[in-house]
Design a protein around this motif. Sequence first.
Motif, PDB file in Angstrom:
ATOM      1  N   VAL A   1       0.859  -1.183   0.000  1.00  0.00           N
ATOM      2  CA  VAL A   1       0.000   0.000   0.000  1.00  0.00           C
ATOM      3  C   VAL A   1       0.888   1.223   0.000  1.00  0.00           C
ATOM      4  CG1 VAL A   1      -1.803   1.243   1.250  1.00  0.00           C
ATOM      5  CG2 VAL A   1      -1.782  -1.262   1.264  1.00  0.00           C
ATOM      6  N   ALA A   2       0.520   2.218  -0.782  1.00  0.00           N
ATOM      7  CA  ALA A   2       1.323   3.442  -0.864  1.00  0.00           C
ATOM      8  C   ALA A   2       1.512   4.054   0.530  1.00  0.00           C
ATOM      9  CB  ALA A   2       0.642   4.448  -1.787  1.00  0.00           C
ATOM     10  N   GLY A   3       2.758   4.397   0.836  1.00  0.00           N
ATOM     11  CA  GLY A   3       3.063   5.040   2.112  1.00  0.00           C
ATOM     12  C   GLY A   3       3.111   4.100   3.294  1.00  0.00           C
TER      13      GLY A   3
ATOM     14  N   ARG B   1      -0.424   6.621   8.820  1.00  0.00           N
ATOM     15  CA  ARG B   1       0.164   5.852   7.720  1.00  0.00           C
ATOM     16  C   ARG B   1      -0.393   4.431   7.728  1.00  0.00           C
ATOM     17  NH1 ARG B   1       5.443   7.998   6.633  1.00  0.00           N
ATOM     18  NH2 ARG B   1       5.783   6.307   5.108  1.00  0.00           N
ATOM     19  N   PRO B   2      -0.540   3.813   6.559  1.00  0.00           N
ATOM     20  CA  PRO B   2      -0.847   2.384   6.535  1.00  0.00           C
ATOM     21  C   PRO B   2       0.284   1.600   7.193  1.00  0.00           C
ATOM     22  CG  PRO B   2      -1.161   3.366   4.363  1.00  0.00           C
ATOM     23  CD  PRO B   2      -0.431   4.377   5.200  1.00  0.00           C
ATOM     24  N   LEU B   3      -0.077   0.532   7.902  1.00  0.00           N
ATOM     25  CA  LEU B   3       0.902  -0.268   8.631  1.00  0.00           C
ATOM     26  C   LEU B   3       0.761  -1.737   8.264  1.00  0.00           C
ATOM     27  CD1 LEU B   3       0.459   1.276  12.208  1.00  0.00           C
ATOM     28  CD2 LEU B   3       2.190   1.893  10.497  1.00  0.00           C
ATOM     29  N   ARG B   4       1.893  -2.429   8.215  1.00  0.00           N
ATOM     30  CA  ARG B   4       1.849  -3.885   7.962  1.00  0.00           C
ATOM     31  C   ARG B   4       2.765  -4.594   8.953  1.00  0.00           C
ATOM     32  NH1 ARG B   4       3.656  -6.655   2.304  1.00  0.00           N
ATOM     33  NH2 ARG B   4       5.676  -5.767   2.922  1.00  0.00           N
ATOM     34  N   TRP B   5       2.228  -5.685   9.503  1.00  0.00           N
ATOM     35  CA  TRP B   5       3.023  -6.586  10.346  1.00  0.00           C
ATOM     36  C   TRP B   5       2.955  -7.980   9.752  1.00  0.00           C
ATOM     37  CZ3 TRP B   5       0.684 -10.575  13.461  1.00  0.00           C
ATOM     38  CH2 TRP B   5       1.610 -11.346  14.172  1.00  0.00           C
ATOM     39  N   LEU B   6       4.114  -8.585   9.557  1.00  0.00           N
ATOM     40  CA  LEU B   6       4.204  -9.963   9.077  1.00  0.00           C
ATOM     41  C   LEU B   6       4.916 -10.793  10.131  1.00  0.00           C
ATOM     42  CD1 LEU B   6       5.289  -9.365   5.348  1.00  0.00           C
ATOM     43  CD2 LEU B   6       2.995  -9.867   6.205  1.00  0.00           C
ATOM     44  N   GLU B   7       4.236 -11.790  10.648  1.00  0.00           N
ATOM     45  CA  GLU B   7       4.823 -12.650  11.675  1.00  0.00           C
ATOM     46  C   GLU B   7       5.972 -13.448  11.090  1.00  0.00           C
ATOM     47  OE1 GLU B   7       2.751 -15.548  14.818  1.00  0.00           O
ATOM     48  OE2 GLU B   7       2.711 -16.325  12.771  1.00  0.00           O
TER      49      GLU B   7
ATOM     50  N   MET C   1       1.903 -22.766   6.760  1.00  0.00           N
ATOM     51  CA  MET C   1       3.007 -22.326   5.899  1.00  0.00           C
ATOM     52  C   MET C   1       3.125 -20.803   5.916  1.00  0.00           C
ATOM     53  SD  MET C   1       2.799 -24.906   2.648  1.00  0.00           S
ATOM     54  CE  MET C   1       4.299 -24.209   1.940  1.00  0.00           C
ATOM     55  N   GLU C   2       1.987 -20.112   5.882  1.00  0.00           N
ATOM     56  CA  GLU C   2       1.985 -18.652   5.992  1.00  0.00           C
ATOM     57  C   GLU C   2       1.707 -18.290   7.437  1.00  0.00           C
ATOM     58  OE1 GLU C   2      -0.718 -14.825   4.542  1.00  0.00           O
ATOM     59  OE2 GLU C   2      -1.599 -16.742   5.148  1.00  0.00           O
ATOM     60  N   GLY C   3       2.561 -17.477   8.023  1.00  0.00           N
ATOM     61  CA  GLY C   3       2.288 -16.993   9.363  1.00  0.00           C
ATOM     62  C   GLY C   3       1.176 -15.953   9.345  1.00  0.00           C
ATOM     63  N   ARG C   4       0.910 -15.402  10.511  1.00  0.00           N
ATOM     64  CA  ARG C   4      -0.083 -14.339  10.581  1.00  0.00           C
ATOM     65  C   ARG C   4       0.451 -13.084   9.887  1.00  0.00           C
ATOM     66  NH1 ARG C   4      -1.037 -15.520  16.992  1.00  0.00           N
ATOM     67  NH2 ARG C   4      -2.707 -17.072  16.790  1.00  0.00           N
ATOM     68  N   GLY C   5      -0.466 -12.266   9.427  1.00  0.00           N
ATOM     69  CA  GLY C   5      -0.074 -11.020   8.791  1.00  0.00           C
ATOM     70  C   GLY C   5      -1.237 -10.050   8.811  1.00  0.00           C
ATOM     71  N   VAL C   6      -0.955  -8.760   9.002  1.00  0.00           N
ATOM     72  CA  VAL C   6      -1.996  -7.742   9.120  1.00  0.00           C
ATOM     73  C   VAL C   6      -1.549  -6.469   8.406  1.00  0.00           C
ATOM     74  CG1 VAL C   6      -3.396  -6.365  10.712  1.00  0.00           C
ATOM     75  CG2 VAL C   6      -2.635  -8.654  11.397  1.00  0.00           C
ATOM     76  N   ILE C   7      -2.450  -5.877   7.634  1.00  0.00           N
ATOM     77  CA  ILE C   7      -2.276  -4.515   7.115  1.00  0.00           C
ATOM     78  C   ILE C   7      -3.452  -3.686   7.616  1.00  0.00           C
ATOM     79  CG2 ILE C   7      -2.179  -3.019   5.077  1.00  0.00           C
ATOM     80  CD1 ILE C   7      -1.053  -5.403   3.515  1.00  0.00           C
ATOM     81  N   ALA C   8      -3.157  -2.537   8.201  1.00  0.00           N
ATOM     82  CA  ALA C   8      -4.207  -1.637   8.674  1.00  0.00           C
ATOM     83  C   ALA C   8      -4.049  -0.288   7.991  1.00  0.00           C
ATOM     84  CB  ALA C   8      -4.140  -1.476  10.191  1.00  0.00           C
TER      85      ALA C   8
END
Length: 795
Positions: free
Chosen positions: A41-43, A274-280, A198-205
Amino acid sequence: MGAPGRPAGGASGQGIGASMPRKEDDRYMRGRGQYVGDIKVAGMLEVAFLRSPVAHARIKAIRIPDAIRAHVVIADDLEGVKAIRADTSLPGFKSSVQPALATGKVRYVGELIALCAAPTRAEAEDMAAEIEVDFEPLPAVVDMRAARRPESALVHEHWGDNLYLTTFVDVDFEAAKAKAAYSVTKELVTARQVMSPMEGRGVIAEWNSRKGQLVLTTSSQQPHIVRTGLAECLGLAEEQVRVVSPDVGGGFGYKGILLPEEVALGFATRKLGRPLRWLEDRRENLTANANCREHHYVLTAYADANGRLLALDCEATVDSGAYSAYPFSACLEAGQVGSILPGLYDFPHYRCKVYSVATNKPPILPYRGVARTGVCFALEVTLDALARKIGCEPNDLRFKSLVQPHQMPFDNIAKRHFDSGDYPKALRMAIEAVGHDAVRARQKQGEKDGRRIGIGYAMYAEQAGHGTSVYAAWGIPFVPGFEQSQARFTPDGGLELRIGAHSHGQGMETTLSQVAHEILGIPHDRIKLVHGDTGETPYSTGTWGSRSMIMSGGAVAAACDALAERVLKIGAALMQAKREDVRLENGFVVGPSGRMAVTDIARTWYRRPQDLPPDVDPGGLELTAGYKAKRDTGTFSYAAHAAVVAVDPDTGATEILDYVVVEDGGVLVNPMIVDGQVYGGCAQGIGTALYEEMGFDANGQPQASTLSDYMLPGPGEMPDVRILHLETPSPYTRWGQKGVGEGGAIAPPAAITNAINDALKDMGVELTMSPITPRRIVAAIDAASAAAPLGGKAA
């Protein structure tokens, strides 16, 4: 395969019962799936969390350098944010609240303390490393049985003890002792595990200022439930929250909760602008989320003089971790032990007491099988021990004790309503398929390499698709009701289906297409399933409990049935025929004078309304329909598993030589997909049996942080599992289908343990824990040898 009296796959060979390749695999195999980690996501800034390095401590101070303070969020910043609460209405349940970021105290290693946001994950991790936290250490509560004692340290001081809930059931138990001719008591333990999709948790807000809406893109099984919980925590109206779950790389219950990370990012995206992303990453997965399967049992089984099961007496303890996870609560596992333990057996006397215990470990979650794996292990291993006490083959005891097909439907001693099945037939098929008599003959001959051969069995029932009547009694934050589906034709005759559940490996884009094709005859390449987006789909409690083919399948069928009726009425009018004289057949409305394609009827509705009859339904070719099974206490699929192993008594190495599964999932919508579910479940069950264990030291520190330390089974550890099917239709569901998504994972620990104990019984060895590692086998053999008369070596 297929329902009795109808060809597999329906008239076209592509409907109910067809082993169609999965439609979704085309994009997956070409690398075109889209997961949270693929979305930019932009930014957008990347998030890393400062997590607690200690299991139990008070937070005395948090020091953040001024240079990074604007990019860090801690609990003091969470103005207006409520903690996660997942209570039940079960009598005696004690409430806990889980803050999105630790407030005053940390209760397990890995608990979130601070959110750090930066252009890259590496920079965010560097920020987290600059933050200093002063801790006042507290005694860690690690042993769930010791945690029950009055002198134990407390995870939640205001409780006064460490018990979320204690449940007790007694069905005329005292009368059993006078009737019993045989009894055995066993102590059984299952290790804590880490769910490992196989894919961990992940969040974009991100905050959509035009819509005034928080958009959360998250790898979740339950987008609508996450939306409700997130809105409650953030103080937003639900229309201000949209949750999108893109492709999800496996769930197994690990992604069936509201995450504190989701709450933290949901707040921080507005605060930071700002948009935020966390990838476990895998280290977070292992060290902060070892959250399933840790049970302890003391189980006594009684039999009468005829060798039939008479009674069970159980005390069970479940390590439920530090908090009650939303929405299923800390008691989903412990609360079900008492009702699941009787298994497939018919006996008159029963007593069971179960403790759900708080410890300084991650909150327990419902892993594939949800309590059944541990319960099946305890029961089936104890039944084998009881058979050895009697001096009979374990399956003789099973045959005498199983519910018989003529008793169906059957209400067992724990008030579970078994809908249909032939349990003895499944066991007979497993015995024949695995070559039981040949294995016994091989055992007598012995092996040239000195290994010992063993054979073991286990049986279970898997309750699936249970609904309102079951969960209303639990009083957890959600209660499933009618499942809904939207169905509509596009102007060029394509079919769009919308459901609120989510497919993350179940193949629902294929199986629900098969349901629609069965009814409407639309080609599969013109059927599209939309799911995983609260902004585009009807409400659903999501994908859990092997419910999707029952509930979503039933809802899609209901929507397509209603849509078919509208199509038939329009088609009859256009063909100048009576409604009762036309029918749907392979995508055509067929009448006395000819036929008309459904696609032509769709074009007429959208593009030539002047040709429509005056009494046409104004709702058109778009509708929403709901579904609930005739009885919502659930379907009960079941299986018999048989394992043949070779055990090296010198090294403790175990090889699975043969593995047979006889599964009854009712009418199979897609047998190939069912087999895939069973294979995958068996792999996880074999991991439970032989490999997977997350230990904690006395300070509550997890003992594995990489997959070099935490053993997962790979292709080399998997036997060639052979699957046979029965198809006993459920009398309560649309097609007679049952849920089968979890079953493969339930029985392997019990079947493999019974096989190992069978191999080593002449050495005086019996193992009652999982996983059964080579070290534990060798130690048990050494202990048996030391205990042999005159210190002699066991046979």
